[in-house]
Design a protein around this motif. Structure first.
Motif, short mmCIF file in Angstrom:
data_model
loop_
_atom_site.label_atom_id
_atom_site.label_comp_id
_atom_site.label_asym_id
_atom_site.label_seq_id
_atom_site.Cartn_x
_atom_site.Cartn_y
_atom_site.Cartn_z
N LEU A 252 27.61 -16.41 27.80
CA LEU A 252 27.09 -16.20 26.45
C LEU A 252 28.22 -15.94 25.46
O LEU A 252 28.17 -16.41 24.32
CB LEU A 252 26.10 -15.03 26.46
N ALA A 253 29.22 -15.19 25.87
CA ALA A 253 30.35 -14.91 24.98
C ALA A 253 31.02 -16.21 24.53
O ALA A 253 31.36 -16.37 23.34
CB ALA A 253 31.36 -14.00 25.68
N ARG A 254 31.20 -17.14 25.45
CA ARG A 254 31.81 -18.42 25.09
C ARG A 254 30.94 -19.18 24.09
O ARG A 254 31.43 -19.76 23.12
CB ARG A 254 32.03 -19.28 26.34
N GLU A 255 29.63 -19.14 24.33
CA GLU A 255 28.71 -19.85 23.44
C GLU A 255 28.68 -19.22 22.05
O GLU A 255 28.65 -19.93 21.03
CB GLU A 255 27.32 -19.87 24.07
N LEU A 256 28.70 -17.90 21.99
CA LEU A 256 28.65 -17.22 20.69
C LEU A 256 29.96 -17.37 19.93
O LEU A 256 29.98 -17.38 18.70
CB LEU A 256 28.31 -15.75 20.89
N ALA B 123 37.23 -11.68 27.61
CA ALA B 123 38.40 -12.06 26.81
C ALA B 123 39.15 -13.23 27.44
O ALA B 123 39.66 -14.11 26.74
CB ALA B 123 39.32 -10.85 26.63
N ALA B 124 39.24 -13.24 28.78
CA ALA B 124 39.93 -14.32 29.47
C ALA B 124 39.20 -15.65 29.32
O ALA B 124 39.83 -16.72 29.38
CB ALA B 124 40.11 -13.97 30.94
N ALA B 125 37.88 -15.60 29.13
CA ALA B 125 37.07 -16.82 29.04
C ALA B 125 36.91 -17.32 27.61
O ALA B 125 36.32 -18.38 27.40
CB ALA B 125 35.69 -16.57 29.65
N THR B 126 37.43 -16.56 26.64
CA THR B 126 37.29 -16.93 25.23
C THR B 126 38.67 -17.00 24.58
O THR B 126 39.68 -16.64 25.20
CB THR B 126 36.41 -15.91 24.49
N ARG B 127 38.71 -17.42 23.31
CA ARG B 127 40.01 -17.60 22.65
C ARG B 127 40.14 -16.81 21.35
O ARG B 127 41.23 -16.37 21.02
CB ARG B 127 40.23 -19.08 22.33
N THR B 128 39.06 -16.69 20.61
CA THR B 128 39.17 -16.18 19.24
C THR B 128 38.29 -14.97 18.95
O THR B 128 38.63 -14.14 18.11
CB THR B 128 38.82 -17.28 18.23
N ILE B 129 37.13 -14.88 19.59
CA ILE B 129 36.18 -13.82 19.26
C ILE B 129 36.76 -12.47 19.66
O ILE B 129 37.45 -12.34 20.67
CB ILE B 129 34.83 -14.08 19.96
N ARG B 130 36.50 -11.44 18.86
CA ARG B 130 36.91 -10.09 19.24
C ARG B 130 36.05 -9.63 20.41
O ARG B 130 34.86 -9.95 20.49
CB ARG B 130 36.78 -9.13 18.05
N VAL B 131 36.64 -8.86 21.31
CA VAL B 131 35.97 -8.43 22.53
C VAL B 131 36.11 -6.92 22.67
O VAL B 131 37.19 -6.36 22.42
CB VAL B 131 36.58 -9.13 23.76
#
Length: 349
Positions: free
Chosen positions: A34-38, A70-78
């Motif tokens: 879901l984090a990647r999608e959002l 965080a490892a699976a995303t690039r830009t979104i704050r975590v």
């Protein structure tokens, strides 16, 4: 689009709720997915939660899960919504966030809460009592001291010392006053208790003291938002969580989320029915037009800078569709460069 909505940030807290027919590990993988999608939809931040010994929640180690997100995303704050500080030694929390910030610089948030567990058994297992929450303010001061290198012990928190991980206080009860006195951003909910929420925000702004962490009050309002083609479809998104809460209040356990259609077939006692119907009310739910109107209203009432959406349901496809619709009606524009802080350093918060 309303300029009030356009000026607000929109973020998500996912509690890694377990669902009937699905395992706890699957719930954690769903959270990461879901984090990647959002991120692709342009949400500002994605937070995970801390719960211990709860059958319906898989998220028990928020800093570990935040690292996976965080490892699976690039830009979104975590970040965390939150780490329950009374359950931990502040030094260890500082070290954990220091590691996160070192690995994912400029993207990590440190949301902090004061819960010490839902039951006596959980508190005993954690080695904590209800009184430990009374020291929350002092625990925050100690935690922030580790980042600034001001601990009187002479010990240094590595690699946290010298790093700036934005702290947020989850305001429940006295949390608003604690956040104000510490000069920290505040997260407050939920939408079902608007009067209480407004009183907390007023108290926070009245007592706010500028700090190195925030020069002025920063308010994040949190709660359930469900958007669908029809009001009936949006209501169905609310059904599993409403039943789960009613079940916990009447039977003492917090179960995995059942499908909405199964809940609709249940025979409920009068008390269960009252709690269930109450759990369906007060949220922001409906069509795009209805949700936009209600969001504008609550943002005007609170003058909040950000909305943290906390929706949980059994149907993950419908949940993602709701987030897509919300992104569209709020004007989110997809992921941004986390190094672009703008004139006010906004990406750091």
């Amino acid at each position: 689009m309303s300029p009030v909505i356009a000026s607000a940030r929109f973020s998500v807290l996912d509690r890694s709720r377990t669902r009937e027919g699905h395992s706890g590990p699957e719930a954690l993988r769903d959270t990461v997915r879901l984090a990647r999608e959002l991120e692709e939809l342009g949400y500002h931040r994605f937070w995970v939660s801390e719960h211990h010994g709860v059958p319906g929640v898989a998220g028990s180690a928020p800093t570990v899960l935040a690292a996976a997100v965080a490892a699976a995303t690039r830009t979104i704050r975590v970040g965390t919504g939150g780490v329950m500080l009374p359950n931990h030694q502040p030094l260890v929390v500082a070290e954990q966030f220091g590691v996160l910030e070192s690995l994912f610089p400029g993207r990590v948030d440190m949301g902090l809460g004061r819960s010490v567990g839902f039951t006596d058994g959980v508190r005993k297992a954690l080695g904590r009592g209800k009184d430990d929450a009374e020291d929350f303010g002092a625990q925050i001061d100690e935690l922030l001291g580790w980042f600034r290198g001001t601990s009187p012990t002479g010990v240094h928190a590595r690699p946290a010392e010298g790093l700036a991980v934005p702290p947020f206080v989850l305001a429940m009860g006295e949390g608003a006053t604690i956040a104000a006195r510490a000069g920290l951003p505040m997260v407050i909910g939920d939408f079902r208790g608007r009067d209480r929420m407004r009183r907390g925000i007023d108290r926070y702004r009245e007592h706010f003291r500028p700090s190195v962490w925030a020069s002025e009050p920063y308010v994040v309002i949190s709660g359930t938002v469900a958007v669908a083609d029809t009001p009936e479809e949006a209501r169905r998104l609310l059904i599993p969580e409403a039943w789960s809460m009613a079940h916990s209040r009447t039977r003492g356990t917090f179960p995995p989320l059942p499908p909405a259609e199964r809940v609709e077939s249940f025979t409920m006692t009068a008390r269960e029915r009252d709690l269930y119907e109450s759990g369906l009310g007060g949220h922001i739910a409906g069509t795009e037009e209805q949700v936009a109107g209600e969001l504008e209203r609550v943002l005007k009432e609170t003058d909040a800078q950000e909305v943290l959406v906390t929706t949980s349901t059994h149907d993950r496809t419908a949940l993602l569709d709701s987030y897509r619709r919300l992104a569209a009606l709020t004007g989110l524009a997809g992921p941004t460069d986390p190094t672009d802080t703008g004139d006010d350093g906004a990406a750091r918060r």
